[in-house]
Scaffold this active site. Sequence first.
Site, mmCIF file in Angstrom:
data_model
loop_
_atom_site.group_PDB
_atom_site.id
_atom_site.type_symbol
_atom_site.label_atom_id
_atom_site.label_comp_id
_atom_site.label_asym_id
_atom_site.label_seq_id
_atom_site.Cartn_x
_atom_site.Cartn_y
_atom_site.Cartn_z
ATOM 1 N N TYR A 46 -14.449 -2.548 4.535
ATOM 2 C CA TYR A 46 -13.805 -2.123 5.796
ATOM 3 C C TYR A 46 -14.356 -0.803 6.336
ATOM 4 O O TYR A 46 -13.813 -0.280 7.304
ATOM 5 C CB TYR A 46 -12.300 -1.895 5.597
ATOM 6 C CG TYR A 46 -11.532 -2.962 4.884
ATOM 7 C CD1 TYR A 46 -11.438 -4.255 5.419
ATOM 8 C CD2 TYR A 46 -10.859 -2.686 3.699
ATOM 9 C CE1 TYR A 46 -10.693 -5.224 4.762
ATOM 10 C CE2 TYR A 46 -10.109 -3.652 3.050
ATOM 11 C CZ TYR A 46 -10.038 -4.919 3.584
ATOM 12 O OH TYR A 46 -9.306 -5.869 2.939
ATOM 13 N N ARG A 61 0.811 -1.220 0.000
ATOM 14 C CA ARG A 61 0.000 0.000 0.000
ATOM 15 C C ARG A 61 0.850 1.278 0.000
ATOM 16 O O ARG A 61 0.542 2.232 -0.726
ATOM 17 C CB ARG A 61 -0.882 -0.006 1.263
ATOM 18 C CG ARG A 61 -1.830 1.173 1.394
ATOM 19 C CD ARG A 61 -2.420 1.210 2.820
ATOM 20 N NE ARG A 61 -2.765 -0.105 3.298
ATOM 21 C CZ ARG A 61 -3.970 -0.665 3.176
ATOM 22 N NH1 ARG A 61 -4.945 0.023 2.630
ATOM 23 N NH2 ARG A 61 -4.196 -1.886 3.619
ATOM 24 N N CYS A 90 -26.446 -2.444 -7.569
ATOM 25 C CA CYS A 90 -27.742 -2.710 -6.958
ATOM 26 C C CYS A 90 -27.566 -3.068 -5.485
ATOM 27 O O CYS A 90 -27.823 -4.213 -5.080
ATOM 28 C CB CYS A 90 -28.441 -3.842 -7.697
ATOM 29 S SG CYS A 90 -28.644 -3.464 -9.428
ATOM 30 N N GLU A 91 -27.108 -2.126 -4.735
ATOM 31 C CA GLU A 91 -26.782 -2.396 -3.334
ATOM 32 C C GLU A 91 -26.686 -1.035 -2.652
ATOM 33 O O GLU A 91 -25.936 -0.178 -3.104
ATOM 34 C CB GLU A 91 -25.414 -3.105 -3.284
ATOM 35 C CG GLU A 91 -24.980 -3.580 -1.962
ATOM 36 C CD GLU A 91 -24.872 -5.109 -1.928
ATOM 37 O OE1 GLU A 91 -24.821 -5.625 -0.826
ATOM 38 O OE2 GLU A 91 -24.866 -5.749 -3.003
HETATM 39 C C1 LIG Z 1 -0.784 -7.801 2.613
HETATM 40 C C2 LIG Z 1 0.587 -8.184 2.945
HETATM 41 C C3 LIG Z 1 1.640 -7.285 2.746
HETATM 42 C C4 LIG Z 1 1.433 -5.878 2.258
HETATM 43 O O1 LIG Z 1 0.655 -5.128 3.127
HETATM 44 P P1 LIG Z 1 0.498 -3.556 2.891
HETATM 45 O O2 LIG Z 1 -0.462 -3.138 3.950
HETATM 46 O O3 LIG Z 1 -0.065 -3.377 1.523
HETATM 47 O O4 LIG Z 1 1.847 -2.950 3.032
HETATM 48 C C5 LIG Z 1 2.916 -7.712 3.019
HETATM 49 N N1 LIG Z 1 3.161 -8.969 3.475
HETATM 50 C C6 LIG Z 1 2.170 -9.861 3.675
HETATM 51 C C7 LIG Z 1 2.498 -11.201 4.154
HETATM 52 C C8 LIG Z 1 0.867 -9.510 3.426
HETATM 53 O O5 LIG Z 1 -0.109 -10.388 3.639
#
Ligand SMILES: *Cc1c(COP(=O)(O)O)cnc(C)c1O
Length: 457
Positions: A358, A309, A385-386
């Site tokens: 979320y 992210r 449709c929600e």
């Molecule tokens: C989802 C995930 C990430 C990445 O998470 P971010 O919040 O996108 O940084 C890294 N490692 C594992 C094992 C994950 O499941």
Amino acid sequence: MSTASGTPWPASAVRDDDGALVVGGVTAPALAAEHGTPAYVLDEGEFRARARAYQGAFTDAFAAIGAGVDVYYAGKALLTVAVARWAREEGLRVDTASGGELAVALRAGVPGAELGLHGNNKSDAELQAALDNGVGRIIVDSLGEIDRLADLAEARGVVAPVMVRVTTGVHAGGHEFISTAHEDQKFGLSVNAGPDGGDSPAVLALLRILARPSLKLLGIHSHIGSQILDSAGFGEAARTVLRLRAHLGVRTGVLVDEVDLGGGYGIAYLPQDQEIDPRKVAHEVAQAVAHACQELGTAVPRISIEPGRAIVGPAGITVYTVGTVKPVLVTADDNSTFTRLYVSVDGGMSDNIRPALYGAAYHAEIANRRSEAPLALVRVVGKHCESGDIVVHELMLPGDVQPGDLLAVAATGAYGRSMASNYNLLTRPPVVAVHDGASRVLLRRETVDDLLALDLG
Ligand SMILES: *Cc1c(COP(=O)(O)O)cnc(C)c1O
């Protein structure tokens, strides 16, 4: 970068003389005209800058304590061939979590040795693909997987490089982190002793790997959560993993070389949000690691992290066209009434499920013009449709927002396209890269023909 200002938009975002939003040197109206809406727009410069920021921050902070670092881009946030190449060109490796993600990373030319494979329920086919492509590390998530992988590797006459995903009891997300004794979730193997007080599942997994000649134990992995804005949880998890590593060292004489601290670095979704600062978190985690290793009397391991992210989220925006605009009289709890302007766009929960899944909050702005109209209380909704099909729950927008306006939603680069669906048989939007005033389609828009091609009648 947008770190300092706390804005959820890419650093390149500006308004042109007509008040239109410009990202990567391309105006929102030009993007809409060329690529249609809805469209995911990805600022290549922002992605690369963020990849470099994480790579640089962690490399520097850990060099100061004598440790090497590998940064893996968590492909599940958004993976296309171009995105995987950008990550690699900035010095990152790539984490995958399925055979599909693995295939895209390989298609991008990322060498198997620079790939990781995650998953709590990997199929034999996925494990075989990892072995056949020389994936650098397979992060095992259960005792059963260890045996299956060892057998598959043995049958191929290869040695599979593995890490063990453990749960440290530190779970973080949002602002809080709590340290609980036992975790009630599907990922990883607990570091806590079993009900009989015997070895923890994590220790049992490590011992089982050491007992199989077709497996090579690289290290221990911990991922504590997502969208984490408080860096304390990372240090806490690192200490727990390092204690487990030292315990295994004493017990077996094998001090594993590598510790992975996962991803989860939080970003700004709203103008008032402050994203986590990679330099600050890298420094804190490095200090926690140095301290713990000193106390335990162990050498400092190589460290890896897996941001997804934080690399791609703020690099992406979604551009929609406004359709229906509908004032709705709402009665509040105290019986007073107010008007909420429902602004419908041409996408919704199929291109961004996070608000519905979320309750995630987003920021949006009119992207084709400036407006001096008084602000109105707006809810941006999709066309599904929600009634829970909400893009932005609550937002102040110029009250003259009208059909045909473009609306841009910020920080949709991560977990937007990658979680998109065909609900109501909408076709999934394209991912369009912008850079230096030019746009380029990375993933084309799905067509109705694509949908019909799947339907065998
Ligand atoms: C989802 C995930 C990430 C990445 O998470 P971010 O919040 O996108 O940084 C890294 N490692 C594992 C094992 C994950 O499941």
